[in-house]
Scaffold this motif. Structure first.
Motif, PDB file in Angstrom:
ATOM      1  N   TYR A  13       0.850  -1.190   0.000  1.00 58.77           N
ATOM      2  CA  TYR A  13       0.000   0.000   0.000  1.00 58.77           C
ATOM      3  C   TYR A  13       0.887   1.242   0.000  1.00 58.77           C
ATOM      4  CZ  TYR A  13      -4.206  -2.652   1.296  1.00 58.77           C
ATOM      5  OH  TYR A  13      -5.267  -3.500   1.310  1.00 58.77           O
ATOM      6  N   ALA A  14       0.399   2.294  -0.631  1.00 55.16           N
ATOM      7  CA  ALA A  14       1.087   3.573  -0.521  1.00 55.16           C
ATOM      8  C   ALA A  14       0.676   4.202   0.804  1.00 55.16           C
ATOM      9  CB  ALA A  14       0.673   4.470  -1.680  1.00 55.16           C
ATOM     10  N   PHE A  20       4.267   0.633   1.741  1.00 57.94           N
ATOM     11  CA  PHE A  20       4.218  -0.233   2.910  1.00 57.94           C
ATOM     12  C   PHE A  20       3.812  -1.631   2.451  1.00 57.94           C
ATOM     13  CE2 PHE A  20       1.473  -1.905   6.424  1.00 57.94           C
ATOM     14  CZ  PHE A  20       2.512  -2.238   7.268  1.00 57.94           C
ATOM     15  N   VAL A  22       2.459  -4.936   2.948  1.00 60.54           N
ATOM     16  CA  VAL A  22       1.629  -5.636   3.941  1.00 60.54           C
ATOM     17  C   VAL A  22       1.830  -7.138   3.826  1.00 60.54           C
ATOM     18  CG1 VAL A  22      -0.690  -5.903   4.845  1.00 60.54           C
ATOM     19  CG2 VAL A  22      -0.090  -3.853   3.604  1.00 60.54           C
ATOM     20  N   GLU A  41      -1.461 -10.004  14.585  1.00 60.40           N
ATOM     21  CA  GLU A  41      -1.727  -8.732  15.251  1.00 60.40           C
ATOM     22  C   GLU A  41      -2.577  -7.810  14.388  1.00 60.40           C
ATOM     23  OE1 GLU A  41       1.728  -6.595  16.526  1.00 60.40           O
ATOM     24  OE2 GLU A  41       2.400  -8.275  17.746  1.00 60.40           O
ATOM     25  N   SER A  42      -3.184  -6.842  15.041  1.00 56.90           N
ATOM     26  CA  SER A  42      -3.928  -5.830  14.319  1.00 56.90           C
ATOM     27  C   SER A  42      -2.986  -5.122  13.341  1.00 56.90           C
ATOM     28  CB  SER A  42      -4.510  -4.835  15.322  1.00 56.90           C
ATOM     29  OG  SER A  42      -5.254  -3.875  14.643  1.00 56.90           O
ATOM     30  N   GLY A  43      -3.422  -5.001  12.104  1.00 53.69           N
ATOM     31  CA  GLY A  43      -2.591  -4.337  11.095  1.00 53.69           C
ATOM     32  C   GLY A  43      -1.640  -5.272  10.374  1.00 53.69           C
ATOM     33  N   GLY A  45      -2.342  -7.563   8.226  1.00 53.41           N
ATOM     34  CA  GLY A  45      -2.717  -7.813   6.839  1.00 53.41           C
ATOM     35  C   GLY A  45      -3.740  -8.921   6.641  1.00 53.41           C
ATOM     36  N   LYS A  46      -4.389  -9.354   7.700  1.00 59.07           N
ATOM     37  CA  LYS A  46      -5.356 -10.459   7.609  1.00 59.07           C
ATOM     38  C   LYS A  46      -6.527 -10.097   6.702  1.00 59.07           C
ATOM     39  CE  LYS A  46      -6.097 -10.402  12.067  1.00 59.07           C
ATOM     40  NZ  LYS A  46      -5.278  -9.213  12.393  1.00 59.07           N
ATOM     41  N   THR A  48      -6.608  -7.729   4.505  1.00 62.84           N
ATOM     42  CA  THR A  48      -6.072  -7.527   3.157  1.00 62.84           C
ATOM     43  C   THR A  48      -6.027  -8.858   2.414  1.00 62.84           C
ATOM     44  OG1 THR A  48      -4.734  -5.666   3.923  1.00 62.84           O
ATOM     45  CG2 THR A  48      -4.039  -6.728   1.879  1.00 62.84           C
ATOM     46  N   GLU A 166     -13.335 -12.139  11.350  1.00 67.41           N
ATOM     47  CA  GLU A 166     -13.830 -11.929  12.712  1.00 67.41           C
ATOM     48  C   GLU A 166     -15.348 -11.916  12.753  1.00 67.41           C
ATOM     49  OE1 GLU A 166     -11.786  -9.150  15.216  1.00 67.41           O
ATOM     50  OE2 GLU A 166     -10.498  -8.718  13.509  1.00 67.41           O
ATOM     51  N   HIS A 199      -9.188 -13.142  16.404  1.00 70.50           N
ATOM     52  CA  HIS A 199      -8.226 -12.771  17.428  1.00 70.50           C
ATOM     53  C   HIS A 199      -8.278 -13.745  18.592  1.00 70.50           C
ATOM     54  CE1 HIS A 199      -8.063  -8.597  15.643  1.00 70.50           C
ATOM     55  NE2 HIS A 199      -6.803  -8.920  15.802  1.00 70.50           N
TER      56      HIS A 199
HETATM   57  N1  LIG Z   1      -6.652   0.642   1.382  1.00 65.31           N
HETATM   58  C1  LIG Z   1      -5.557   0.807   2.115  1.00 65.31           C
HETATM   59  N2  LIG Z   1      -4.654   1.767   1.830  1.00 65.31           N
HETATM   60  C2  LIG Z   1      -3.533   1.917   2.553  1.00 65.31           C
HETATM   61  N3  LIG Z   1      -3.199   1.134   3.594  1.00 65.31           N
HETATM   62  C3  LIG Z   1      -4.046   0.167   3.930  1.00 65.31           C
HETATM   63  C4  LIG Z   1      -5.267  -0.055   3.214  1.00 65.31           C
HETATM   64  N4  LIG Z   1      -5.911  -1.116   3.784  1.00 65.31           N
HETATM   65  C5  LIG Z   1      -5.119  -1.512   4.792  1.00 65.31           C
HETATM   66  N5  LIG Z   1      -4.011  -0.777   4.892  1.00 65.31           N
HETATM   67  C6  LIG Z   1      -2.915  -0.960   5.861  1.00 65.31           C
HETATM   68  O1  LIG Z   1      -2.427  -2.274   5.719  1.00 65.31           O
HETATM   69  C7  LIG Z   1      -2.165  -2.872   6.980  1.00 65.31           C
HETATM   70  C8  LIG Z   1      -2.946  -4.156   7.115  1.00 65.31           C
HETATM   71  O2  LIG Z   1      -4.333  -3.861   7.223  1.00 65.31           O
HETATM   72  P1  LIG Z   1      -5.418  -4.997   7.443  1.00 65.31           P
HETATM   73  O3  LIG Z   1      -6.726  -4.357   7.486  1.00 65.31           O
HETATM   74  O4  LIG Z   1      -5.217  -6.065   6.431  1.00 65.31           O
HETATM   75  O5  LIG Z   1      -4.972  -5.560   8.871  1.00 65.31           O
HETATM   76  P2  LIG Z   1      -5.661  -6.651   9.794  1.00 65.31           P
HETATM   77  O6  LIG Z   1      -4.634  -7.710  10.077  1.00 65.31           O
HETATM   78  O7  LIG Z   1      -6.938  -7.093   9.209  1.00 65.31           O
HETATM   79  O8  LIG Z   1      -5.901  -5.840  11.142  1.00 65.31           O
HETATM   80  P3  LIG Z   1      -7.134  -5.930  12.215  1.00 65.31           P
HETATM   81  O9  LIG Z   1      -6.845  -7.142  13.052  1.00 65.31           O
HETATM   82  O10 LIG Z   1      -6.999  -4.677  12.985  1.00 65.31           O
HETATM   83  O11 LIG Z   1      -8.418  -6.020  11.451  1.00 65.31           O
HETATM   84  C9  LIG Z   1      -2.504  -1.809   8.009  1.00 65.31           C
HETATM   85  O12 LIG Z   1      -1.307  -1.184   8.386  1.00 65.31           O
HETATM   86  C10 LIG Z   1      -3.406  -0.842   7.287  1.00 65.31           C
HETATM   87  O13 LIG Z   1      -3.225   0.461   7.761  1.00 65.31           O
END
Ligand SMILES: Nc1ncnc2c1ncn2[C@@H]1O[C@H](COP(=O)(O)OP(=O)(O)OP(=O)(O)O)[C@@H](O)[C@H]1O
Ligand SMILES: [Mg+2]
Length: 219
Positions: A13-14, A20, A22, A41-43, A45-46, A48, A166, A199
């Protein structure tokens, strides 16, 4: 045959601080009827990853084979068909349609997919404890009831793969356990594969396999 085969998937992701990454080369397989819990963990990439597999977003590199098809090679119509029939998605937000009665919310996806089976919808409603609520509108149901409607709606077209992000994250522990037990039971009966983000280690332990996402990779 392998239901789902994810190979070397990458997604960047930008962000304000630059690109960044993921997902950095994520691979996994899932067979029909198999259940897999995805933690991290939160963030990490799950969501995604689930979006990519569900065809809601595109990967930068790697391949997703679903039911023998490379989803990157599908055109818009092919991807829409995938989303309606082959893959069912349950998110934490219920996304019910407020103007439709519960019965029609349950049938909605199946009707879109041309796979509406009234008997199966009735069975789902019954098993989910929604039989007395079919003529009501979503706003008159509790959170746990709405989540059960969302799950029934997802299972109504009999998807081959269920992606759940979730699915019980909004519910109290007892309700979450009940809803999860129902989800696992019904998924097992339809023979679908299940990939579930959670989680909760307790919920993860109820699935056949577990993978953990860390620093963009699965272990
Ligand atoms: N559309 C987007 N544009 C930019 N960054 C994004 C985008 N979607 C997600 N991210 C970033 O990518 C990373 C992964 O996000 P993601 O939603 O996949 O996490 P997650 O594991 O599902 O977290 P959570 O447990 O909090 O739901 C995070 O740092 C988030 O900020
Ligand atoms: Mg998420």
């Amino acid at each position: 045959m392998t239901l789902l085969c994810v190979e070397n998937l990458s997604k960047t992701y930008a962000s304000a601080d630059g690109p960044f990454a993921v997902l950095r080369g994520v691979s996994l397989t899932l067979g029909p009827g198999e259940s897999l819990a995805l933690t991290g963990e939160s963030g990490s990439g799950k969501s995604t990853l689930l979006h990519l597999i569900g065809g809601l977003d595109r990967a930068d590199a790697g391949r997703i084979m679903l039911d023998g098809q490379d989803i990157a090679r599908l055109d818009d119509a092919g991807r829409a068909a995938l989303r309606r029939g082959t893959v069912g998605v349950v998110f934490q937000q219920f996304n019910l349609i407020p103007s439709l009665k519960i019965a029609d919310n349950i049938a909605f996806q199946a009707r879109l997919a041309g796979r509406y089976d009234p008997a199966w919808c009735a069975t789902l409603a019954d098993r989910m404890g929604l039989a007395d609520h079919l003529r009501k509108y979503p706003e008159h149901l509790s959170g746990g009831q709405q989540q059960r409607v969302a799950i029934a709606r997802t299972l109504a077209p009999r998807p081959k793969l269920v992606l759940a992000d979730e699915p019980t994250g909004n519910l109290d522990e007892t309700t979450a356990a009940t809803v999860m037990a129902l989800l696992l039971e019904l998924v097992a009966e339809t023979g679908a594969g299940l990939l579930m983000v959670t989680h909760s280690q307790v919920l993860a332990a109820r699935l056949q396999r577990r993978l953990h996402l860390r620093a963009g990779q699965l272990a």
